[in-house]
Design a protein around this motif. Sequence first.
Motif, PDB file in Angstrom:
ATOM      1  N   GLN A 250      37.033   3.584  56.649  1.00 35.49           N
ATOM      2  CA  GLN A 250      37.023   2.150  56.362  1.00 35.49           C
ATOM      3  C   GLN A 250      37.670   1.863  55.017  1.00 35.49           C
ATOM      4  OE1 GLN A 250      36.058  -0.435  58.166  1.00 35.49           O
ATOM      5  NE2 GLN A 250      35.117   0.577  59.918  1.00 35.49           N
ATOM      6  N   VAL A 251      37.362   2.691  54.020  1.00 31.76           N
ATOM      7  CA  VAL A 251      37.901   2.474  52.685  1.00 31.76           C
ATOM      8  C   VAL A 251      39.412   2.682  52.674  1.00 31.76           C
ATOM      9  CG1 VAL A 251      37.944   3.392  50.325  1.00 31.76           C
ATOM     10  CG2 VAL A 251      35.767   2.972  51.460  1.00 31.76           C
ATOM     11  N   GLN A 252      39.887   3.741  53.354  1.00 32.78           N
ATOM     12  CA  GLN A 252      41.321   4.010  53.370  1.00 32.78           C
ATOM     13  C   GLN A 252      42.071   3.135  54.378  1.00 32.78           C
ATOM     14  OE1 GLN A 252      42.722   8.002  53.545  1.00 32.78           O
ATOM     15  NE2 GLN A 252      41.403   8.724  51.909  1.00 32.78           N
ATOM     16  N   GLY A 253      41.316   2.522  55.286  1.00 30.78           N
ATOM     17  CA  GLY A 253      41.953   1.681  56.289  1.00 30.78           C
ATOM     18  C   GLY A 253      42.746   2.460  57.316  1.00 30.78           C
TER      19      GLY A 253
ATOM     20  N   HIS B  52      28.453  -2.996  57.846  1.00 31.52           N
ATOM     21  CA  HIS B  52      27.490  -2.006  57.362  1.00 31.52           C
ATOM     22  C   HIS B  52      27.834  -1.524  55.961  1.00 31.52           C
ATOM     23  CE1 HIS B  52      24.377   1.056  57.903  1.00 31.52           C
ATOM     24  NE2 HIS B  52      25.198   1.883  57.280  1.00 31.52           N
ATOM     25  N   PHE B  53      29.136  -1.393  55.676  1.00 31.91           N
ATOM     26  CA  PHE B  53      29.561  -0.850  54.400  1.00 31.91           C
ATOM     27  C   PHE B  53      30.224  -1.889  53.495  1.00 31.91           C
ATOM     28  CE2 PHE B  53      29.684   3.221  56.872  1.00 31.91           C
ATOM     29  CZ  PHE B  53      28.751   3.899  56.112  1.00 31.91           C
ATOM     30  N   ALA B  54      29.973  -3.157  53.732  1.00 28.94           N
ATOM     31  CA  ALA B  54      30.683  -4.192  52.977  1.00 28.94           C
ATOM     32  C   ALA B  54      30.491  -4.038  51.470  1.00 28.94           C
ATOM     33  CB  ALA B  54      30.215  -5.575  53.425  1.00 28.94           C
ATOM     34  N   GLU B  55      29.251  -3.826  51.030  1.00 29.93           N
ATOM     35  CA  GLU B  55      28.987  -3.742  49.596  1.00 29.93           C
ATOM     36  C   GLU B  55      29.556  -2.465  48.983  1.00 29.93           C
ATOM     37  OE1 GLU B  55      24.767  -6.000  49.026  1.00 29.93           O
ATOM     38  OE2 GLU B  55      24.938  -4.599  50.697  1.00 29.93           O
ATOM     39  N   VAL B  56      29.653  -1.414  49.787  1.00 23.36           N
ATOM     40  CA  VAL B  56      30.284  -0.188  49.296  1.00 23.36           C
ATOM     41  C   VAL B  56      31.766  -0.445  49.052  1.00 23.36           C
ATOM     42  CG1 VAL B  56      30.854   2.205  49.838  1.00 23.36           C
ATOM     43  CG2 VAL B  56      28.601   1.310  50.422  1.00 23.36           C
ATOM     44  N   HIS B  57      32.426  -1.137  49.994  1.00 26.31           N
ATOM     45  CA  HIS B  57      33.840  -1.455  49.822  1.00 26.31           C
ATOM     46  C   HIS B  57      34.057  -2.317  48.581  1.00 26.31           C
ATOM     47  CE1 HIS B  57      33.895   0.246  53.691  1.00 26.31           C
ATOM     48  NE2 HIS B  57      33.770  -0.849  54.413  1.00 26.31           N
ATOM     49  N   GLN B  58      33.193  -3.312  48.402  1.00 31.12           N
ATOM     50  CA  GLN B  58      33.336  -4.216  47.261  1.00 31.12           C
ATOM     51  C   GLN B  58      33.133  -3.465  45.944  1.00 31.12           C
ATOM     52  OE1 GLN B  58      30.409  -7.192  48.146  1.00 31.12           O
ATOM     53  NE2 GLN B  58      31.441  -7.825  50.040  1.00 31.12           N
TER      54      GLN B  58
ATOM     55  N   LEU C 259      34.899  -0.890  40.934  1.00 32.38           N
ATOM     56  CA  LEU C 259      34.902   0.315  40.114  1.00 32.38           C
ATOM     57  C   LEU C 259      36.326   0.789  39.836  1.00 32.38           C
ATOM     58  CD1 LEU C 259      33.170   2.459  38.741  1.00 32.38           C
ATOM     59  CD2 LEU C 259      33.064   3.688  40.900  1.00 32.38           C
ATOM     60  N   ALA C 260      37.196   0.668  40.833  1.00 35.08           N
ATOM     61  CA  ALA C 260      38.597   1.049  40.634  1.00 35.08           C
ATOM     62  C   ALA C 260      39.222   0.217  39.512  1.00 35.08           C
ATOM     63  CB  ALA C 260      39.380   0.871  41.929  1.00 35.08           C
ATOM     64  N   ASP C 261      38.889  -1.059  39.462  1.00 29.56           N
ATOM     65  CA  ASP C 261      39.416  -1.927  38.419  1.00 29.56           C
ATOM     66  C   ASP C 261      38.831  -1.547  37.057  1.00 29.56           C
ATOM     67  OD1 ASP C 261      40.909  -4.435  37.636  1.00 29.56           O
ATOM     68  OD2 ASP C 261      38.886  -5.010  37.028  1.00 29.56           O
ATOM     69  N   GLN C 262      37.528  -1.239  37.015  1.00 23.36           N
ATOM     70  CA  GLN C 262      36.873  -0.864  35.761  1.00 23.36           C
ATOM     71  C   GLN C 262      37.461   0.422  35.185  1.00 23.36           C
ATOM     72  OE1 GLN C 262      32.732  -0.563  36.744  1.00 23.36           O
ATOM     73  NE2 GLN C 262      32.382  -2.777  36.709  1.00 23.36           N
ATOM     74  N   LEU C 263      37.731   1.387  36.061  1.00 20.05           N
ATOM     75  CA  LEU C 263      38.217   2.693  35.606  1.00 20.05           C
ATOM     76  C   LEU C 263      39.741   2.769  35.561  1.00 20.05           C
ATOM     77  CD1 LEU C 263      35.805   5.047  37.611  1.00 20.05           C
ATOM     78  CD2 LEU C 263      35.563   4.211  35.263  1.00 20.05           C
ATOM     79  N   ASP C 264      40.414   1.667  35.970  1.00 20.96           N
ATOM     80  CA  ASP C 264      41.871   1.641  36.042  1.00 20.96           C
ATOM     81  C   ASP C 264      42.382   2.832  36.843  1.00 20.96           C
ATOM     82  OD1 ASP C 264      44.445   0.728  35.621  1.00 20.96           O
ATOM     83  OD2 ASP C 264      44.681   1.788  33.712  1.00 20.96           O
ATOM     84  N   THR C 265      41.844   2.976  38.053  1.00 15.70           N
ATOM     85  CA  THR C 265      42.204   4.091  38.917  1.00 15.70           C
ATOM     86  C   THR C 265      42.367   3.592  40.344  1.00 15.70           C
ATOM     87  OG1 THR C 265      41.590   6.345  39.559  1.00 15.70           O
ATOM     88  CG2 THR C 265      39.809   4.726  39.415  1.00 15.70           C
ATOM     89  N   ASP C 266      42.634   4.501  41.281  1.00 16.95           N
ATOM     90  CA  ASP C 266      42.780   4.084  42.668  1.00 16.95           C
ATOM     91  C   ASP C 266      41.429   4.085  43.371  1.00 16.95           C
ATOM     92  OD1 ASP C 266      42.216   6.764  43.655  1.00 16.95           O
ATOM     93  OD2 ASP C 266      44.236   7.281  43.022  1.00 16.95           O
ATOM     94  N   CYS C 267      41.402   3.499  44.565  1.00 18.75           N
ATOM     95  CA  CYS C 267      40.137   3.362  45.287  1.00 18.75           C
ATOM     96  C   CYS C 267      39.591   4.705  45.760  1.00 18.75           C
ATOM     97  CB  CYS C 267      40.321   2.414  46.483  1.00 18.75           C
ATOM     98  SG  CYS C 267      40.467   0.674  46.020  1.00 18.75           S
ATOM     99  N   ASP C 268      40.485   5.664  46.059  1.00 14.66           N
ATOM    100  CA  ASP C 268      40.003   6.975  46.476  1.00 14.66           C
ATOM    101  C   ASP C 268      39.163   7.614  45.374  1.00 14.66           C
ATOM    102  OD1 ASP C 268      41.263   6.737  48.879  1.00 14.66           O
ATOM    103  OD2 ASP C 268      42.990   7.954  48.335  1.00 14.66           O
TER     104      ASP C 268
END
Length: 238
Positions: free
Chosen positions: A62-65, A175-181, A186-195
């Motif tokens: 789901q995260v990677q689409g 089911h995983f909506a909040e995990v995706h959000q 977190l990716a924005d906070q750490l200036d990194t990719d979603c993986d």
Amino acid sequence: MADYLRTLSSHTGPGLAPLPLAACADMLGLDGLALLLAPGGNPAELVQSYGERTLALEDLQQVQGQGPSLDTAGHGALMLLPDVTDTATFATDRWPGLPGAIEALGVRAVFSFPLRIGVIALGALTGHRTRPGPMSTDQLTDAFGLADTIAQVTIATATRAELPHTPLLDEPGLHFAEVHQATGMLADQLDTDCDHALIRLRGHAFSHDRPLLDVARDVLARRLRLDDNGDGEPRPVP
């Protein structure tokens, strides 16, 4: 398996009959099973699962689409991947970066069976194993029978009630909506990719023995900020 199929087919109550996924996985020689529905051509939703790695496997896709569950649910494609490290069969050109991530979860084989009526794709039944190797002929026959029965019951149920409100759902909505959000935040906070952000999110949940969804909610509520404080440990937001 024949007994389970008869029970599913004869169910007359509201919604879909609850699936004995643990027993089905055992009969199919699998370590986990996931049922995904995609009613009306909508994105596939995880509605029931069994196995300690199943949620992580579906969450990763789901995260990677991308991935076998999503291709099967959306397009009715059969995906038999007996070894995720075999680049000749795992379609690394279709799902770049996914095989290694799946292997990192401890999953070595993935089998995704379409739920469909004719050309209509309804969802997917995805199983996995922690060891490589193909399913036997008998196991494949049972898996096809189970997927076909679920598809027929899904169509029948759709005429009586909306699928997102059936008893099969672990909880309403995504089911995983909040995990995706939380992953995006977190990716924005750490200036990194979603993986990488998802790895950090899961790493905190694992090391603190907490449900991934609870950690995601803490990140979204800014109760937890997973940046480094010198020793690499996440720290609560003041």
